[in-house]
Design a protein around this motif. Structure first.
Motif, PDB file in Angstrom:
ATOM      1  N   ARG A  10       0.710  -1.101   0.016  1.00 22.70           N
ATOM      2  CA  ARG A  10      -0.387   0.285   0.198  1.00 22.70           C
ATOM      3  C   ARG A  10       0.730   1.710   0.223  1.00 22.70           C
ATOM      4  O   ARG A  10       0.729   2.133  -0.684  1.00 22.70           O
ATOM      5  N   GLY A  39       2.780   1.610  -2.859  1.00 26.44           N
ATOM      6  CA  GLY A  39       1.761   1.869  -5.104  1.00 26.44           C
ATOM      7  C   GLY A  39       1.749   1.015  -5.067  1.00 26.44           C
ATOM      8  O   GLY A  39       1.569   1.176  -6.858  1.00 26.44           O
ATOM      9  N   ARG A  67      -1.457   0.570  -6.989  1.00 31.08           N
ATOM     10  CA  ARG A  67      -1.883   1.687  -7.928  1.00 31.08           C
ATOM     11  C   ARG A  67      -2.157   1.323  -9.845  1.00 31.08           C
ATOM     12  O   ARG A  67      -2.288   2.259 -10.722  1.00 31.08           O
ATOM     13  N   SER A 109      -6.608   2.351   1.543  1.00 29.59           N
ATOM     14  CA  SER A 109      -7.026   3.589   1.511  1.00 29.59           C
ATOM     15  C   SER A 109      -5.567   3.354   1.709  1.00 29.59           C
ATOM     16  O   SER A 109      -5.738   2.192   2.561  1.00 29.59           O
ATOM     17  N   LEU A 160      -6.302   4.397  -2.762  1.00 30.65           N
ATOM     18  CA  LEU A 160      -5.352   4.131  -3.668  1.00 30.65           C
ATOM     19  C   LEU A 160      -5.534   3.417  -5.521  1.00 30.65           C
ATOM     20  O   LEU A 160      -5.060   3.492  -5.848  1.00 30.65           O
TER      21      LEU A 160
END
Length: 408
Positions: free
Chosen positions: A166, A169, A172, A191, A197
């Motif tokens: 998380r 990233g 993403r 999140s 996210l």
């Protein structure tokens, strides 16, 4: 879509489950359509052969496996892979597979089979109740309660993996397949420090599919029984079902039967419940083959799924609809999202044995309303859950991921 070279990635659990079947079914679906499909698969059974040193390193490897990174990169380069489709990465493969693909400019599609990215035990369930503590109070809650397999150590490993990726990233950069709109809504709650996210544009909805069992048995020729074909577990609502059936037997002429064709951790307890409550119209068939279950489903009045949790994607619903068999289930999570009350079945509040018993008491196989539900169930299957429909959706998602990669 022109033929593509696709790498399917899947980490199987020690106990085979629905995710394994979905990965295998989609691989075959793609190959049958002429695509060049390769498989990178590991199994958590490998962990049993690890040395003490390897087991000590497991937390690090589960967070990021250099071995997976090297092997997947090599496969992508050797076979000129266009797209990587990941099903599961826990524990052996790890999220390093995403980096391997990204380092070579290859897009990744991740199927979300459960709630793992939000909750280490993947169920959003604790002590038989819906739990969202990790969403509201952080992943440390799961370690506190040893949510993954009752082990604080294993829960810590999963929590570290989620927390690391998380913050880094990792999530993403992927495209996602959710099995229902409900799952998509839940995934969008992922999140970091209160900030989302993922964006809705990253997430596609594509249900699982099931093969066509053939023309449904006419509803007027169905046999007088309701069917339970899910895992015999309290979270599936088996005891809610039995309480409802007890009421049915006490307040009716018992013209119908309840057939249980499954196994699970509560099997002995269920057998004892039937004996002590003198239920005379319940038949336990045990674990049947898939074809035998479908045969029972085709002749049933309805399939019962009084689940107590959100579920991932209960394939039993798609199978039931394919048979033209209505579903009676809880109006919670994905069962509530997939079954339309009064159209493809009936729904009740989770745990409401009284409402479920009322359905049994007033179920009239000769009524037009029930026969319409049967016809609607089959139409829903034809519109959403056939292999052909699924392939079109899957290829559209692949095309979207490839196009986004070209534009980036």
């Amino acid at each position: 879509m022109e033929k593509k070279r696709i790498l399917i990635v899947h980490n199987a659990y020690k106990i085979p489950g629905g995710e394994d079947a979905v990965a295998a079914n989609e691989l075959k679906l793609l190959r049958d359509a002429g695509h060049e499909v390769y498989l990178y698969q590991k199994n958590n059974e490998e962990l049993d052969s690890y040395s003490l040193f390897q087991k000590l390193l497991l937390p690090l490897r589960s967070v990021y496996s250099r071995k997976t990174y090297r092997e997947v990169r090599a496969l992508i380069k050797e076979h000129h892979i266009d797209l990587v489709h990941v099903h599961n990465t826990l524990f052996v493969i790890s999220p390093s597979v995403y980096d391997a693909a990204r380092s070579l400019g290859v897009p990744v599609v991740q199927t979300i089979h459960n709630y793992r990215l939000l909750c280490p035990n993947a169920l959003l369930l604790r002590d038989g109740r819906i739990c969202q503590d990790c969403l509201s109070h952080g992943l440390r809650q799961s370690v506190k309660h040893a949510c993954y397999r009752g082990s604080k150590l294993q829960t810590l490993i999963v929590s570290l993996m989620l927390a690391y990726h998380r913050r880094r990233g990792t999530y993403r950069h992927l495209s996602y397949i959710c099995l229902t709109e409900f799952n998509k809504e839940m995934l969008l709650r992922l999140s970091l420090h209160g900030k989302p996210l993922l964006s809705p544009a990253q997430i596609h909805v594509k249900p699982n599919f099931t093969a066509d069992p053939g023309v449904p048995v006419p509803y007027t020729k169905r046999q007088p029984y309701f069917l339970f074909a899910s895992r015999m577990d309290a979270s599936k609502g088996i005891f809610v079902l039995l309480r409802a059936w007890e009421f049915y037997e006490q307040h009716s002429d018992c013209s119908k039967e309840l057939v249980l064709c499954s196994a699970g951790p509560e099997e002995n307890t269920v057998r004892e419940y039937i004996r002590t409550h003198a239920l005379s119209h319940v038949t336990m068939l045990g674990q049947l083959s898939h074809d035998e279950v479908l045969s029972k489903m085709r002749c049933a009045l309805a399939v019962c799924l009084p689940t107590q949790w959100y579920e991932g994607f209960p394939v039993v619903i798609a199978e039931s609809f394919a048979c033209g068999t209505p579903v009676i289930g809880s109006n919670i999570g994905n069962v509530g999202a997939l079954v339309t009350h009064g159209e493809t079945g009936l729904t009740h509040a989770p745990g409401d044995a009284d409402a479920l018993a009322d359905f049994f008491l007033h179920w009239d196989p000769s009524s037009e309303a029930v026969q319409i539900m049967s016809a609607n169930a089959r139409k829903t299957y034809e519109n959403a859950y056939t292999p052909e429909k699924n392939l079109k959706l899957l290829l559209k998602i692949y095309q979207d991921a490839l196009q986004k990669k070209e534009e980036s």
